[in-house]
Design a protein around this motif. Structure first.
Motif, PDB file in Angstrom:
ATOM      1  N   ALA A  57       7.826   1.574 -14.668  1.00 30.71           N
ATOM      2  CA  ALA A  57       8.353   2.266 -15.853  1.00 30.71           C
ATOM      3  C   ALA A  57       9.827   2.621 -15.658  1.00 30.71           C
ATOM      4  CB  ALA A  57       7.533   3.521 -16.142  1.00 30.71           C
ATOM      5  N   LEU A  58      10.167   3.131 -14.485  1.00 29.57           N
ATOM      6  CA  LEU A  58      11.555   3.489 -14.203  1.00 29.57           C
ATOM      7  C   LEU A  58      12.445   2.249 -14.244  1.00 29.57           C
ATOM      8  CD1 LEU A  58      13.618   5.642 -13.412  1.00 29.57           C
ATOM      9  CD2 LEU A  58      13.024   5.222 -11.023  1.00 29.57           C
ATOM     10  N   GLY A  59      11.967   1.140 -13.676  1.00 24.65           N
ATOM     11  CA  GLY A  59      12.722  -0.102 -13.721  1.00 24.65           C
ATOM     12  C   GLY A  59      12.939  -0.573 -15.151  1.00 24.65           C
ATOM     13  N   GLY A  60      11.921  -0.437 -15.982  1.00 20.66           N
ATOM     14  CA  GLY A  60      12.052  -0.816 -17.382  1.00 20.66           C
ATOM     15  C   GLY A  60      13.053   0.049 -18.122  1.00 20.66           C
ATOM     16  N   ILE A  61      12.994   1.349 -17.877  1.00 22.19           N
ATOM     17  CA  ILE A  61      13.922   2.285 -18.539  1.00 22.19           C
ATOM     18  C   ILE A  61      15.361   1.995 -18.104  1.00 22.19           C
ATOM     19  CG2 ILE A  61      14.620   4.710 -18.669  1.00 22.19           C
ATOM     20  CD1 ILE A  61      11.584   5.387 -18.505  1.00 22.19           C
ATOM     21  N   LEU A  62      15.560   1.835 -16.799  1.00 18.67           N
ATOM     22  CA  LEU A  62      16.909   1.541 -16.301  1.00 18.67           C
ATOM     23  C   LEU A  62      17.415   0.206 -16.836  1.00 18.67           C
ATOM     24  CD1 LEU A  62      16.640   2.768 -12.588  1.00 18.67           C
ATOM     25  CD2 LEU A  62      17.866   3.866 -14.473  1.00 18.67           C
ATOM     26  N   GLY A  63      16.530  -0.780 -16.897  1.00 20.06           N
ATOM     27  CA  GLY A  63      16.919  -2.076 -17.453  1.00 20.06           C
ATOM     28  C   GLY A  63      17.319  -1.963 -18.914  1.00 20.06           C
ATOM     29  N   ALA A  64      16.580  -1.162 -19.680  1.00 22.06           N
ATOM     30  CA  ALA A  64      16.904  -0.966 -21.096  1.00 22.06           C
ATOM     31  C   ALA A  64      18.249  -0.262 -21.254  1.00 22.06           C
ATOM     32  CB  ALA A  64      15.804  -0.173 -21.784  1.00 22.06           C
ATOM     33  N   ILE A  65      18.500   0.738 -20.421  1.00 24.26           N
ATOM     34  CA  ILE A  65      19.763   1.475 -20.492  1.00 24.26           C
ATOM     35  C   ILE A  65      20.931   0.546 -20.166  1.00 24.26           C
ATOM     36  CG2 ILE A  65      21.139   3.296 -19.384  1.00 24.26           C
ATOM     37  CD1 ILE A  65      18.494   4.887 -19.109  1.00 24.26           C
ATOM     38  N   VAL A  66      20.809  -0.237 -19.123  1.00 23.56           N
ATOM     39  CA  VAL A  66      21.875  -1.167 -18.737  1.00 23.56           C
ATOM     40  C   VAL A  66      22.080  -2.204 -19.836  1.00 23.56           C
ATOM     41  CG1 VAL A  66      22.505  -2.995 -17.095  1.00 23.56           C
ATOM     42  CG2 VAL A  66      21.631  -0.817 -16.250  1.00 23.56           C
ATOM     43  N   GLY A  67      20.990  -2.733 -20.396  1.00 18.28           N
ATOM     44  CA  GLY A  67      21.107  -3.689 -21.486  1.00 18.28           C
ATOM     45  C   GLY A  67      21.805  -3.096 -22.700  1.00 18.28           C
ATOM     46  N   TYR A  68      21.470  -1.874 -23.034  1.00 19.07           N
ATOM     47  CA  TYR A  68      22.078  -1.170 -24.152  1.00 19.07           C
ATOM     48  C   TYR A  68      23.584  -0.988 -23.911  1.00 19.07           C
ATOM     49  CZ  TYR A  68      22.986   2.489 -27.600  1.00 19.07           C
ATOM     50  OH  TYR A  68      23.476   3.225 -28.644  1.00 19.07           O
ATOM     51  N   LEU A  69      23.942  -0.566 -22.682  1.00 16.81           N
ATOM     52  CA  LEU A  69      25.349  -0.366 -22.343  1.00 16.81           C
ATOM     53  C   LEU A  69      26.118  -1.682 -22.372  1.00 16.81           C
ATOM     54  CD1 LEU A  69      25.048   2.293 -19.468  1.00 16.81           C
ATOM     55  CD2 LEU A  69      25.823   2.658 -21.835  1.00 16.81           C
ATOM     56  N   GLN A  70      25.482  -2.762 -21.985  1.00 19.47           N
ATOM     57  CA  GLN A  70      26.151  -4.057 -21.974  1.00 19.47           C
ATOM     58  C   GLN A  70      26.496  -4.520 -23.396  1.00 19.47           C
ATOM     59  OE1 GLN A  70      23.519  -6.665 -19.793  1.00 19.47           O
ATOM     60  NE2 GLN A  70      24.644  -6.351 -17.879  1.00 19.47           N
ATOM     61  N   PRO A 124       0.811  -1.227   0.000  1.00 16.80           N
ATOM     62  CA  PRO A 124       0.000   0.000   0.000  1.00 16.80           C
ATOM     63  C   PRO A 124       0.844   1.277   0.000  1.00 16.80           C
ATOM     64  CG  PRO A 124      -0.858  -1.548   1.597  1.00 16.80           C
ATOM     65  CD  PRO A 124       0.436  -2.120   1.090  1.00 16.80           C
ATOM     66  N   ALA A 125       2.031   1.216   0.591  1.00 14.10           N
ATOM     67  CA  ALA A 125       2.887   2.402   0.635  1.00 14.10           C
ATOM     68  C   ALA A 125       3.391   2.776  -0.751  1.00 14.10           C
ATOM     69  CB  ALA A 125       4.064   2.166   1.571  1.00 14.10           C
ATOM     70  N   PHE A 126       3.571   1.774  -1.606  1.00 18.00           N
ATOM     71  CA  PHE A 126       4.110   2.032  -2.940  1.00 18.00           C
ATOM     72  C   PHE A 126       3.045   1.946  -4.034  1.00 18.00           C
ATOM     73  CE2 PHE A 126       7.740   0.413  -0.495  1.00 18.00           C
ATOM     74  CZ  PHE A 126       8.597   1.487  -0.655  1.00 18.00           C
ATOM     75  N   GLU A 127       1.820   1.636  -3.667  1.00 16.32           N
ATOM     76  CA  GLU A 127       0.776   1.410  -4.650  1.00 16.32           C
ATOM     77  C   GLU A 127       0.544   2.620  -5.548  1.00 16.32           C
ATOM     78  OE1 GLU A 127      -3.396   0.567  -3.330  1.00 16.32           O
ATOM     79  OE2 GLU A 127      -2.787  -1.458  -3.924  1.00 16.32           O
ATOM     80  N   GLU A 128       0.551   3.817  -4.976  1.00 16.19           N
ATOM     81  CA  GLU A 128       0.335   5.034  -5.761  1.00 16.19           C
ATOM     82  C   GLU A 128       1.384   5.199  -6.850  1.00 16.19           C
ATOM     83  OE1 GLU A 128      -0.032   8.732  -3.677  1.00 16.19           O
ATOM     84  OE2 GLU A 128      -1.489   7.906  -2.268  1.00 16.19           O
ATOM     85  N   ASP A 129       2.615   4.854  -6.536  1.00 15.91           N
ATOM     86  CA  ASP A 129       3.726   5.070  -7.468  1.00 15.91           C
ATOM     87  C   ASP A 129       4.126   3.799  -8.208  1.00 15.91           C
ATOM     88  OD1 ASP A 129       3.899   7.725  -6.563  1.00 15.91           O
ATOM     89  OD2 ASP A 129       5.135   7.108  -4.869  1.00 15.91           O
ATOM     90  N   GLU A 130       3.306   2.771  -8.137  1.00 16.44           N
ATOM     91  CA  GLU A 130       3.681   1.477  -8.702  1.00 16.44           C
ATOM     92  C   GLU A 130       3.966   1.568 -10.209  1.00 16.44           C
ATOM     93  OE1 GLU A 130       2.261  -3.135  -8.271  1.00 16.44           O
ATOM     94  OE2 GLU A 130       0.757  -1.558  -8.034  1.00 16.44           O
TER      95      GLU A 130
END
Length: 133
Positions: free
Chosen positions: A116-129, A105-111
């Motif tokens: 989305a942020l996790g996906g973007i960061l994952g894409a950036i790391v994958g691209y850099l790799q 419930p504490a993170f539900e509002e920003d879920e």
């Protein structure tokens, strides 16, 4: 949870009228016990109605004063409730699904944003790799 938030909920929450009714009742009982030995003299001197009104006035003064003085008790309340250790102990006793149920419930509002942020960061790391391998 902080003591101030607990007291704010008690004093202004939807059940605050119950709290103030209980405080009034306990104040009347306390007043009776405090003057038990001289109560017959007080009733005889003031009259039963005036004495009863005096007790009501005392209870009302306690109720009216409480919100402005309760902050003086925060330190004692925090220590007496030992909330930090209690919460830590209870959280450690939770199983993983129960722990998630507490945090969700504490993170539900920003879920959505977190996903989305996790996906973007994952894409950036994958691209850099791709360039480092």
């Amino acid at each position: 949870m902080h003591v101030k938030a607990i007291w704010e909920a008690i004093l202004t929450g939807p059940l605050s009228s119950n709290f103030f009714a209980m405080l009034r009742a306990h104040t009347l009982v306390f007043t009776d016990r405090l003057i038990a030995e001289i109560q017959p003299l007080a009733v005889a001197g003031l009259g039963a109605d005036t004495f009863a009104q005096m007790k009501e006035d005392i209870a009302q003064k306690v109720i009216d004063s409480l919100p402005s003085i309760i902050d003086n008790s925060y330190g004692y309340t925090q220590e007496a409730l030992d909330m930090e250790n209690t919460i830590r102990t209870k959280m450690q006793e939770l199983e993983a699904p129960e722990f998630e149920g507490v945090l969700h419930p504490a993170f539900e509002e920003d879920e959505i944003q977190l996903i989305a942020l996790g996906g973007i960061l994952g894409a950036i790391v994958g691209y850099l790799q791709t360039f480092t391998m």
